[in-house]
Design a protein around this motif. Sequence first.
Motif, PDB file in Angstrom:
ATOM      1  N   UNK A 132     114.105  65.798  18.785  1.00  0.00           N
ATOM      2  CA  UNK A 132     114.045  65.201  20.128  1.00  0.00           C
ATOM      3  C   UNK A 132     113.695  66.288  21.128  1.00  0.00           C
ATOM      4  N   UNK A 133     112.696  66.022  21.963  1.00  0.00           N
ATOM      5  CA  UNK A 133     112.263  66.995  22.954  1.00  0.00           C
ATOM      6  C   UNK A 133     111.882  66.252  24.224  1.00  0.00           C
ATOM      7  N   UNK A 134     112.021  66.909  25.348  1.00  0.00           N
ATOM      8  CA  UNK A 134     111.630  66.303  26.614  1.00  0.00           C
ATOM      9  C   UNK A 134     110.109  66.397  26.794  1.00  0.00           C
ATOM     10  N   UNK A 135     109.584  65.498  27.585  1.00  0.00           N
ATOM     11  CA  UNK A 135     108.161  65.537  27.894  1.00  0.00           C
ATOM     12  C   UNK A 135     107.791  66.900  28.470  1.00  0.00           C
ATOM     13  N   UNK A 136     106.654  67.412  28.017  1.00  0.00           N
ATOM     14  CA  UNK A 136     106.221  68.737  28.433  1.00  0.00           C
ATOM     15  C   UNK A 136     106.663  69.838  27.499  1.00  0.00           C
ATOM     16  N   UNK A 137     107.577  69.516  26.599  1.00  0.00           N
ATOM     17  CA  UNK A 137     108.100  70.512  25.678  1.00  0.00           C
ATOM     18  C   UNK A 137     107.216  70.708  24.464  1.00  0.00           C
ATOM     19  N   UNK A 138     107.712  71.515  23.529  1.00  0.00           N
ATOM     20  CA  UNK A 138     106.945  71.874  22.334  1.00  0.00           C
ATOM     21  C   UNK A 138     107.803  71.727  21.084  1.00  0.00           C
ATOM     22  N   UNK A 139     107.118  71.472  19.989  1.00  0.00           N
ATOM     23  CA  UNK A 139     107.721  71.470  18.662  1.00  0.00           C
ATOM     24  C   UNK A 139     106.714  72.035  17.683  1.00  0.00           C
ATOM     25  N   UNK A 140     107.208  72.616  16.592  1.00  0.00           N
ATOM     26  CA  UNK A 140     106.326  73.038  15.517  1.00  0.00           C
ATOM     27  C   UNK A 140     106.773  72.371  14.230  1.00  0.00           C
ATOM     28  N   UNK A 179      89.029  73.173  11.596  1.00  0.00           N
ATOM     29  CA  UNK A 179      90.113  72.271  11.955  1.00  0.00           C
ATOM     30  C   UNK A 179      89.548  71.141  12.806  1.00  0.00           C
ATOM     31  N   UNK A 180      90.155  69.989  12.687  1.00  0.00           N
ATOM     32  CA  UNK A 180      89.701  68.805  13.400  1.00  0.00           C
ATOM     33  C   UNK A 180      90.901  68.133  14.054  1.00  0.00           C
ATOM     34  N   UNK A 181      90.655  67.514  15.202  1.00  0.00           N
ATOM     35  CA  UNK A 181      91.738  66.914  15.966  1.00  0.00           C
ATOM     36  C   UNK A 181      91.356  65.533  16.481  1.00  0.00           C
ATOM     37  N   UNK A 182      92.343  64.688  16.573  1.00  0.00           N
ATOM     38  CA  UNK A 182      92.155  63.433  17.274  1.00  0.00           C
ATOM     39  C   UNK A 182      91.993  63.731  18.764  1.00  0.00           C
ATOM     40  N   UNK A 183      91.216  62.897  19.432  1.00  0.00           N
ATOM     41  CA  UNK A 183      90.980  63.116  20.859  1.00  0.00           C
ATOM     42  C   UNK A 183      92.282  63.167  21.656  1.00  0.00           C
ATOM     43  N   UNK A 184      93.258  62.364  21.249  1.00  0.00           N
ATOM     44  CA  UNK A 184      94.510  62.265  22.000  1.00  0.00           C
ATOM     45  C   UNK A 184      95.321  63.552  21.985  1.00  0.00           C
ATOM     46  N   UNK A 185      95.084  64.411  21.003  1.00  0.00           N
ATOM     47  CA  UNK A 185      95.890  65.634  20.887  1.00  0.00           C
ATOM     48  C   UNK A 185      95.063  66.901  21.078  1.00  0.00           C
ATOM     49  N   UNK A 186      93.761  66.744  21.179  1.00  0.00           N
ATOM     50  CA  UNK A 186      92.882  67.903  21.347  1.00  0.00           C
ATOM     51  C   UNK A 186      93.327  68.737  22.554  1.00  0.00           C
ATOM     52  N   UNK A 187      93.463  70.030  22.340  1.00  0.00           N
ATOM     53  CA  UNK A 187      93.875  70.914  23.420  1.00  0.00           C
ATOM     54  C   UNK A 187      95.379  71.067  23.570  1.00  0.00           C
ATOM     55  N   UNK A 188      96.151  70.203  22.920  1.00  0.00           N
ATOM     56  CA  UNK A 188      97.617  70.304  22.990  1.00  0.00           C
ATOM     57  C   UNK A 188      98.227  70.683  21.646  1.00  0.00           C
ATOM     58  N   UNK A 231     101.517  72.898  15.525  1.00  0.00           N
ATOM     59  CA  UNK A 231     102.126  73.305  16.789  1.00  0.00           C
ATOM     60  C   UNK A 231     101.776  72.265  17.833  1.00  0.00           C
ATOM     61  N   UNK A 232     102.798  71.691  18.443  1.00  0.00           N
ATOM     62  CA  UNK A 232     102.606  70.618  19.407  1.00  0.00           C
ATOM     63  C   UNK A 232     103.137  71.069  20.754  1.00  0.00           C
ATOM     64  N   UNK A 233     102.249  71.175  21.718  1.00  0.00           N
ATOM     65  CA  UNK A 233     102.610  71.587  23.070  1.00  0.00           C
ATOM     66  C   UNK A 233     102.342  70.460  24.052  1.00  0.00           C
ATOM     67  N   UNK A 234     102.927  70.572  25.219  1.00  0.00           N
ATOM     68  CA  UNK A 234     102.726  69.570  26.278  1.00  0.00           C
ATOM     69  C   UNK A 234     102.948  68.158  25.744  1.00  0.00           C
TER      70      UNK A 234
END
Length: 125
Positions: free
Chosen positions: A10-18, A57-66, A81-84
């Motif tokens: 569980x993380x707040x919006x804007x946070x990060x998880x790996x 590496x390839x990314x879905x548009x919804x997560x690209x850059x994050x 690694x998931x940011x923002x």
Amino acid sequence: VQLQASGGGLVQAGGSLRLSCAASGRTFTYYGMGWFRQAPGKEREFVASITWSGGSAYYADLVQGRFTISRDNANNTVYLQMNSLKPEDTAVYYCAAGTFYAGSSGKFEYEYAYWGQGTQVTVSS
């Protein structure tokens, strides 16, 4: 190949998880790796993938850059690694292993023969 995903929580919006996905069994370096996710009431969707060498590496548009996918072949592990993070990122995240043939980017479930059990990611607003 047996896959074990971990790192959700569980993380707040804007946070990060790996997230981590540890592989065992067949030679890890034979396989491209991917992350998919499934939110309640929705179909499972592609998040990110990485080739066996880590060269592409390839990314879905919804997560690209994050989000960033990476792998450590010496330790048979792939990471996400998931940011923002946003509330809409809430889902069960699955890692998968498969053979990426020429021209493939690993964006489709049929490209994967092995799946992990999933790890829950919840992002609160």
